[in-house]
Structure formats: C-alpha cells, structure tokens
Design a protein around this motif. Structure first.
Motif, short mmCIF file in Angstrom:
data_model
loop_
_atom_site.label_atom_id
_atom_site.label_comp_id
_atom_site.label_asym_id
_atom_site.label_seq_id
_atom_site.Cartn_x
_atom_site.Cartn_y
_atom_site.Cartn_z
N SER A 12 0.88 -1.15 0.00
CA SER A 12 0.00 0.00 0.00
C SER A 12 0.92 1.21 0.00
O SER A 12 1.87 1.27 0.78
CB SER A 12 -0.87 -0.03 1.25
OG SER A 12 -1.87 0.94 1.19
N GLU A 70 -0.50 8.55 6.12
CA GLU A 70 -0.87 9.74 5.35
C GLU A 70 -1.12 10.94 6.26
O GLU A 70 -0.78 12.06 5.92
CB GLU A 70 -2.13 9.48 4.51
CG GLU A 70 -1.88 8.67 3.28
CD GLU A 70 -3.16 8.40 2.50
OE1 GLU A 70 -3.10 8.49 1.28
OE2 GLU A 70 -4.20 8.08 3.12
N VAL A 88 1.89 5.40 -0.08
CA VAL A 88 1.56 6.79 0.20
C VAL A 88 2.56 7.62 -0.59
O VAL A 88 3.76 7.43 -0.48
CB VAL A 88 1.71 7.12 1.70
CG1 VAL A 88 1.39 8.58 1.96
CG2 VAL A 88 0.84 6.21 2.54
N ARG A 89 2.07 8.53 -1.42
CA ARG A 89 2.93 9.43 -2.19
C ARG A 89 2.62 10.87 -1.79
O ARG A 89 1.51 11.33 -1.97
CB ARG A 89 2.69 9.27 -3.68
CG ARG A 89 3.08 7.94 -4.23
CD ARG A 89 2.78 7.85 -5.74
NE ARG A 89 2.92 6.50 -6.21
CZ ARG A 89 4.07 5.96 -6.62
NH1 ARG A 89 5.16 6.69 -6.61
NH2 ARG A 89 4.12 4.72 -7.03
N ARG A 90 3.60 11.49 -1.22
CA ARG A 90 3.52 12.92 -0.94
C ARG A 90 4.92 13.45 -1.16
O ARG A 90 5.79 13.26 -0.32
CB ARG A 90 3.04 13.21 0.47
CG ARG A 90 2.82 14.71 0.67
CD ARG A 90 2.24 15.11 1.99
NE ARG A 90 0.98 14.45 2.25
CZ ARG A 90 0.54 14.21 3.49
NH1 ARG A 90 1.25 14.56 4.53
NH2 ARG A 90 -0.61 13.60 3.67
N ARG A 123 -1.65 2.55 6.12
CA ARG A 123 -1.36 3.57 5.09
C ARG A 123 -2.12 4.86 5.39
O ARG A 123 -1.57 5.96 5.30
CB ARG A 123 -1.73 3.06 3.70
CG ARG A 123 -1.53 4.14 2.62
CD ARG A 123 -2.04 3.73 1.26
NE ARG A 123 -3.41 3.28 1.24
CZ ARG A 123 -4.49 4.07 1.12
NH1 ARG A 123 -4.37 5.37 1.01
NH2 ARG A 123 -5.70 3.55 1.09
N GLU A 124 -3.38 4.74 5.74
CA GLU A 124 -4.19 5.93 6.02
C GLU A 124 -3.65 6.68 7.23
O GLU A 124 -3.64 7.91 7.26
CB GLU A 124 -5.65 5.55 6.20
CG GLU A 124 -6.29 5.12 4.89
CD GLU A 124 -7.74 4.66 5.02
OE1 GLU A 124 -8.33 4.82 6.12
OE2 GLU A 124 -8.28 4.16 4.02
#
Length: 190
Positions: free
Chosen positions: A118, A147, A120-122, A143-144
């Motif tokens: 899973s 984020e 996360v892209r930031r 993942r959430e």
C-alpha cells in the motif's frame, strides 16, 4: 502460511515492459499505477474494464484480447497476475520463474515472487507498507494513518533549505538531525 522474509524495494519501471495478465477491476489499479510510473504495459485478457479499454485506446498500454500464453512473458521485466483464476496464475508463475521474471500475483501470494504494498505518495516521500500479504485490510489502515502524519509541503521546503545550507557550510552529518528537530519544534510553536 509460512513466514516469508521480504526485501523491500522500489522498482524503476520507466520504459520497461510489464506484462499484466487479467483486466478486471483488481488489475485496473495496478495498471494505472504502472502507467503512471512510465511502464510499457502489455495487458493480456479476453475482456477488459471500460477504463482499461480507454487506456488502450489512448495508447497508454497495449491490450491483447485473448488468453495468456507463455510467450507473453517475452521481454517482460515484471509480470502482474490479476486474473483470479488459480490455474492461469499458476501457469504465469511457473513460466515467469523459469525466465527469472518477478511476478506480483494479486491476492494469491502462493503464485507470486513479489508482493505489492500500500503506497503513500507525498512529494518527495514514497512510503510503502506491506503485511507480507497476510492482512491487506490492516495494511490499508496503516497507510491511512501514515498519510495523516507525513509532513506538509512547508515542512519539506524548510528541510530542503536546511540541507542546502548544511551542504554549503559543510555541516557534519551527525549534527544535522538535531538541528532539523530544533528547527521544526520552533516552527511548531509559532
């Protein structure tokens, strides 16, 4: 399920052939991620979702509307098996193993040599989280949570500015982290 020791890795697939077997809703997300990473996606499945047909029509991928054959693996750097058909997944895996091609078998770790995570892209962060295929729903929850704690853009800009200064001044690596923490604590109290 026996515990698997995994080696986490980010793959550079830009301009590399990736075979995706299956073109349903499960395959759709994998294909979109591969296309956005610049992979040359070859999709093999008798039928495809509306979205995947549209991507093929736009030229973002090549769709071969037929069943998988072992020759489909020719030239592939990676294969994604997303058919839901155990017999097909087994064939993809066996032939890919013979050719030394990693296989991501969606929801079928027994017939895969890779497990997706899973993500996360930031910018500039890419964080991948995996439960080794044992608890996908929990992986999504983690993942959430990640984020929510990743730094906002202004924190990233500040860290980049500090790094530029450190490099110009020749600041020793050992002192940088403490200064970063002090700087961010000062910003957080403003």
């Amino acid at each position: 399920m026996a515990e698997r020791n995994l080696y986490p890795l980010f793959l550079h697939v830009q301009d590399r052939e990736v075979l995706v077997v299956g073109a349903g809703s499960v395959a759709e997300k994998k294909v979109e991620d591969l296309v956005s990473a610049g992979a040359r996606v070859r999709l093999v499945a008798p039928r495809a979702t509306k979205r995947l047909r549209a991507l093929a029509k736009e030229g973002a991928l090549t769709h071969h509307a037929r069943a998988f054959t072992e020759a489909d693996l020719e030239g592939a750097w990676l294969a994604v098996s997303a058919t839901g058909a155990r017999g097909v997944a087994k064939r993809v895996f066996q032939e890919a193993e013979r050719r030394r091609i990693f296989v991501l078998a969606v929801d079928d770790p027994k017939h895969g040599s890779a497990i997706s995570s899973s993500v996360v892209r930031r910018d500039p962060f890419v964080v991948a989280i995996s439960s080794s295929g044992q608890a996908p729903a929990l992986t999504r929850l983690v993942r959430e949570l990640v984020e929510q704690v990743l730094p906002e853009d202004h924190w990233v800009r500040a860290a980049r500015e500090l790094r530029t200064r450190w490099r110009a001044e020749g600041a020793p690596m050992g002192s940088r982290f403490a200064e970063l923490v002090r700087s961010f604590k000062a910003r957080a109290t403003k």
